[in-house]
Enzyme design. Structure first.
Site, PDB file in Angstrom:
ATOM      1  CG  ASN A 138     -38.171 -69.513 -66.979  1.00  0.00           C
ATOM      2  OD1 ASN A 138     -38.467 -70.655 -66.677  1.00  0.00           O
ATOM      3  ND2 ASN A 138     -38.078 -68.552 -66.097  1.00  0.00           N
ATOM      4  NE  ARG A 180     -36.298 -71.166 -59.368  1.00  0.00           N
ATOM      5  CZ  ARG A 180     -37.392 -70.526 -59.755  1.00  0.00           C
ATOM      6  NH1 ARG A 180     -38.573 -71.105 -59.682  1.00  0.00           N
ATOM      7  NH2 ARG A 180     -37.330 -69.306 -60.262  1.00  0.00           N
ATOM      8  CG  ASP A 181     -38.870 -70.990 -63.357  1.00  0.00           C
ATOM      9  OD1 ASP A 181     -39.802 -71.806 -63.369  1.00  0.00           O
ATOM     10  OD2 ASP A 181     -39.049 -69.768 -63.417  1.00  0.00           O
ATOM     11  CG  HIS A 186     -42.457 -68.100 -67.172  1.00  0.00           C
ATOM     12  ND1 HIS A 186     -42.146 -69.440 -67.132  1.00  0.00           N
ATOM     13  CD2 HIS A 186     -42.001 -67.570 -66.019  1.00  0.00           C
ATOM     14  CE1 HIS A 186     -41.530 -69.706 -65.984  1.00  0.00           C
ATOM     15  NE2 HIS A 186     -41.438 -68.597 -65.289  1.00  0.00           N
ATOM     16  CG  HIS A 200     -38.659 -64.794 -63.483  1.00  0.00           C
ATOM     17  ND1 HIS A 200     -37.651 -65.661 -63.096  1.00  0.00           N
ATOM     18  CD2 HIS A 200     -39.732 -65.589 -63.746  1.00  0.00           C
ATOM     19  CE1 HIS A 200     -38.105 -66.909 -63.120  1.00  0.00           C
ATOM     20  NE2 HIS A 200     -39.369 -66.895 -63.516  1.00  0.00           N
ATOM     21  CB  CYS A 232     -44.924 -72.117 -61.269  1.00  0.00           C
ATOM     22  SG  CYS A 232     -45.452 -72.370 -59.575  1.00  0.00           S
TER      23      CYS A 232
HETATM   24  N1  COA Z   1     -37.233 -77.202 -46.901  1.00  0.00           N
HETATM   25  C1  COA Z   1     -37.480 -78.506 -46.606  1.00  0.00           C
HETATM   26  N2  COA Z   1     -38.529 -78.929 -45.894  1.00  0.00           N
HETATM   27  C2  COA Z   1     -39.369 -77.988 -45.432  1.00  0.00           C
HETATM   28  C3  COA Z   1     -39.179 -76.629 -45.685  1.00  0.00           C
HETATM   29  C4  COA Z   1     -38.058 -76.230 -46.471  1.00  0.00           C
HETATM   30  N3  COA Z   1     -37.810 -74.962 -46.782  1.00  0.00           N
HETATM   31  N4  COA Z   1     -40.153 -75.927 -45.112  1.00  0.00           N
HETATM   32  C5  COA Z   1     -40.944 -76.820 -44.503  1.00  0.00           C
HETATM   33  N5  COA Z   1     -40.474 -78.064 -44.683  1.00  0.00           N
HETATM   34  C6  COA Z   1     -41.014 -79.340 -44.187  1.00  0.00           C
HETATM   35  C7  COA Z   1     -41.302 -79.275 -42.704  1.00  0.00           C
HETATM   36  O1  COA Z   1     -40.155 -79.603 -41.971  1.00  0.00           O
HETATM   37  C8  COA Z   1     -42.375 -80.332 -42.569  1.00  0.00           C
HETATM   38  O2  COA Z   1     -41.810 -81.606 -42.641  1.00  0.00           O
HETATM   39  P1  COA Z   1     -42.400 -82.831 -41.806  1.00  0.00           P
HETATM   40  O3  COA Z   1     -43.820 -82.971 -42.236  1.00  0.00           O
HETATM   41  O4  COA Z   1     -41.532 -83.979 -42.240  1.00  0.00           O
HETATM   42  O5  COA Z   1     -42.245 -82.431 -40.367  1.00  0.00           O
HETATM   43  C9  COA Z   1     -43.187 -80.123 -43.844  1.00  0.00           C
HETATM   44  O6  COA Z   1     -42.308 -79.537 -44.785  1.00  0.00           O
HETATM   45  C10 COA Z   1     -44.395 -79.238 -43.636  1.00  0.00           C
HETATM   46  O7  COA Z   1     -43.961 -78.013 -43.067  1.00  0.00           O
HETATM   47  P2  COA Z   1     -44.889 -76.709 -43.072  1.00  0.00           P
HETATM   48  O8  COA Z   1     -44.105 -75.574 -42.534  1.00  0.00           O
HETATM   49  O9  COA Z   1     -46.216 -77.035 -42.431  1.00  0.00           O
HETATM   50  O10 COA Z   1     -45.040 -76.471 -44.612  1.00  0.00           O
HETATM   51  P3  COA Z   1     -46.308 -76.523 -45.560  1.00  0.00           P
HETATM   52  O11 COA Z   1     -46.827 -77.906 -45.683  1.00  0.00           O
HETATM   53  O12 COA Z   1     -47.249 -75.446 -45.174  1.00  0.00           O
HETATM   54  O13 COA Z   1     -45.618 -76.158 -46.960  1.00  0.00           O
HETATM   55  C11 COA Z   1     -43.759 -75.026 -48.006  1.00  0.00           C
HETATM   56  C12 COA Z   1     -44.956 -74.910 -47.101  1.00  0.00           C
HETATM   57  C13 COA Z   1     -43.309 -73.612 -48.326  1.00  0.00           C
HETATM   58  C14 COA Z   1     -42.644 -75.786 -47.317  1.00  0.00           C
HETATM   59  C15 COA Z   1     -44.156 -75.797 -49.316  1.00  0.00           C
HETATM   60  O14 COA Z   1     -45.381 -75.307 -49.772  1.00  0.00           O
HETATM   61  C16 COA Z   1     -43.122 -75.647 -50.393  1.00  0.00           C
HETATM   62  O15 COA Z   1     -42.018 -76.177 -50.295  1.00  0.00           O
HETATM   63  N6  COA Z   1     -43.438 -74.921 -51.499  1.00  0.00           N
HETATM   64  C17 COA Z   1     -42.492 -74.685 -52.567  1.00  0.00           C
HETATM   65  C18 COA Z   1     -43.212 -74.466 -53.837  1.00  0.00           C
HETATM   66  C19 COA Z   1     -42.233 -74.152 -54.968  1.00  0.00           C
HETATM   67  O16 COA Z   1     -41.041 -74.395 -54.892  1.00  0.00           O
HETATM   68  N7  COA Z   1     -42.782 -73.631 -56.049  1.00  0.00           N
HETATM   69  C20 COA Z   1     -42.036 -73.297 -57.194  1.00  0.00           C
HETATM   70  C21 COA Z   1     -41.262 -72.022 -57.073  1.00  0.00           C
HETATM   71  S1  COA Z   1     -42.143 -70.658 -57.774  1.00  0.00           S
HETATM   72 ZN    ZN Z   2     -40.603 -68.554 -63.315  1.00  0.00          ZN
END
Ligand code: COA
Ligand code: ZN
Length: 312
Positions: A249, A15-16, A209, A207, A240
């Site tokens: 990490n 994942r990370d 890095h 956790h 990230c």
């Molecule tokens: N899994 C899959 N799709 C998701 C989702 C999830 N958990 N949460 C939201 N979505 C989809 C929605 O269905 C929507 O899709 P559409 O445009 O096709 O209808 C779209 O994403 C936007 O949804 P919204 O709730 O408005 O999300 P957002 O644009 O504000 O983004 C997150 C929020 C959390 C979904 C996004 O920022 C994200 O996935 N971040 C992860 C970052 C990450 O993994 N970082 C590393 C780990 S530290």
């Molecule tokens: Zn990390």
């Protein structure tokens, strides 16, 4: 506080380690690497994330990966989840454990999940309900817990605020994520002691890095504070995609080696772990930061004719 005699290491490489890589690692390779980690006895693996595939395209194959994994051992297969939508997907896929994540700092939480801290927490209440109905445990992690690249030091009161919610939601523990390697021993000690004092009984994981070269030093501080849960990544990969200067990490093989040398049990077969790290290197097509995978354990000795004799 006495150092633990046994630790639980969570492998976060799949994942990370992979989430910021632009080269899409084929699903079959991810499955092979994770199954080899399971065969090496790794007790807990963050195998992927249920996040937006637009945000993290590398992990779009989360469901297919899970379908290919060996579920016959005790290894706990965990996935990262940022919101209720992720929790629903994770429960449908049948993960062993959900790990929710948000950042301690408002600015990084906004960059990473586009939510304020309180909005993330409100979503986690829903995650707790969804996971509770499915009988799946939830662990709460906090990114930028030991320093934020935009805001600097994070007040320990803020960690307590989030961790208190986690406890109220019935989460199994709190993980402090040092997203961009800003932790130092005093920072770790302050955060851990504050949470131990204010939320006694809530298990704490760390956790780190290795961004500034002192990841394993921070682990030593954690051990001295009695902490027995650590995250690490194969070959020292990781970072990230939504944080500046985020690098790998701490490396799992290096961490396991250190633990075993200190007489601390991990339940992991180190030589199998080193083989996985070499496989990751092959898959990525570049040298990884891990050290032990290059030098080998200290008592892996060499034949004298392997090196030339210095001619005087
Ligand atoms: N899994 C899959 N799709 C998701 C989702 C999830 N958990 N949460 C939201 N979505 C989809 C929605 O269905 C929507 O899709 P559409 O445009 O096709 O209808 C779209 O994403 C936007 O949804 P919204 O709730 O408005 O999300 P957002 O644009 O504000 O983004 C997150 C929020 C959390 C979904 C996004 O920022 C994200 O996935 N971040 C992860 C970052 C990450 O993994 N970082 C590393 C780990 S530290
Ligand atoms: Zn990390």
């Amino acid at each position: 506080m006495a150092r633990p005699s046994k630790v639980e290491i969570t492998e976060v490489g799949p994942r990370d380690g992979l989430q910021a890589e632009s080269y899409f690692v084929p699903t079959a390779s991810k499955i092979r690497l994770i199954n080899d980690l399971i065969a090496a006895g790794v007790p807990r693996i963050e195998f992927s994330s249920f996040v937006s595939p637009r945000a993290v395209p590398q992990l779009v194959d989360v469901v297919e990966v899970l379908e290919g994994l060996d579920r016959s051992t005790d290894t706990v297969l965990s996935a990262l989840v940022p919101n209720a939508k992720g929790a629903i997907r994770a429960c449908q896929a049948g993960v062993d454990e959900i790990i929710v994540f948000m950042s301690a700092s408002e600015s990084h939480n906004m960059k990473n999940v586009n939510r304020t801290v309180d909005e993330s927490l409100a979503g986690f209440e829903e995650v707790a309900r969804i996971a509770g109905d499915a009988g799946i445990p939830v662990h709460g992690s906090i990114a930028t817990a030991l320093g934020c690249p935009f805001e600097g030091d994070v007040p320990v009161k803020q960690l307590e605020y989030i961790a208190r919610h986690y406890k109220e939601f019935g989460f199994t523990g709190v993980g402090l994520g040092d997203t961009t390697g800003m932790a130092t021993p005093p920072v770790v000690q302050r955060a851990v002691r504050h949470l131990q004092d204010t939320l006694p009984g809530l298990p704490i994981g760390l956790h780190f890095h290795n961004t500034r070269g002192i990841g394993l030093v921070n682990v030593m501080t954690g051990l001295d504070e009695g902490i027995d849960q650590y995250d690490s990544s194969f070959g020292g990969m990781g970072g990230c995609p939504f944080a500046p200067k985020a690098t790998g990490n701490i490396c799992t093989e290096d961490l396991v080696y250190m633990m075993h040398e200190m007489g601390i049990e991990t339940g992991i077969d180190l030589s199998k772990l080193i083989s996985v790290a070499h496989d990751v290197e092959q898959v990525m097509g570049r040298e990884l930061p891990g050290q032990l995978m290059k030098a080998g354990p200290r008592l892996q000795l060499h034949a004298m004719d392997e090196v030339a004799t210095a001619a005087g």
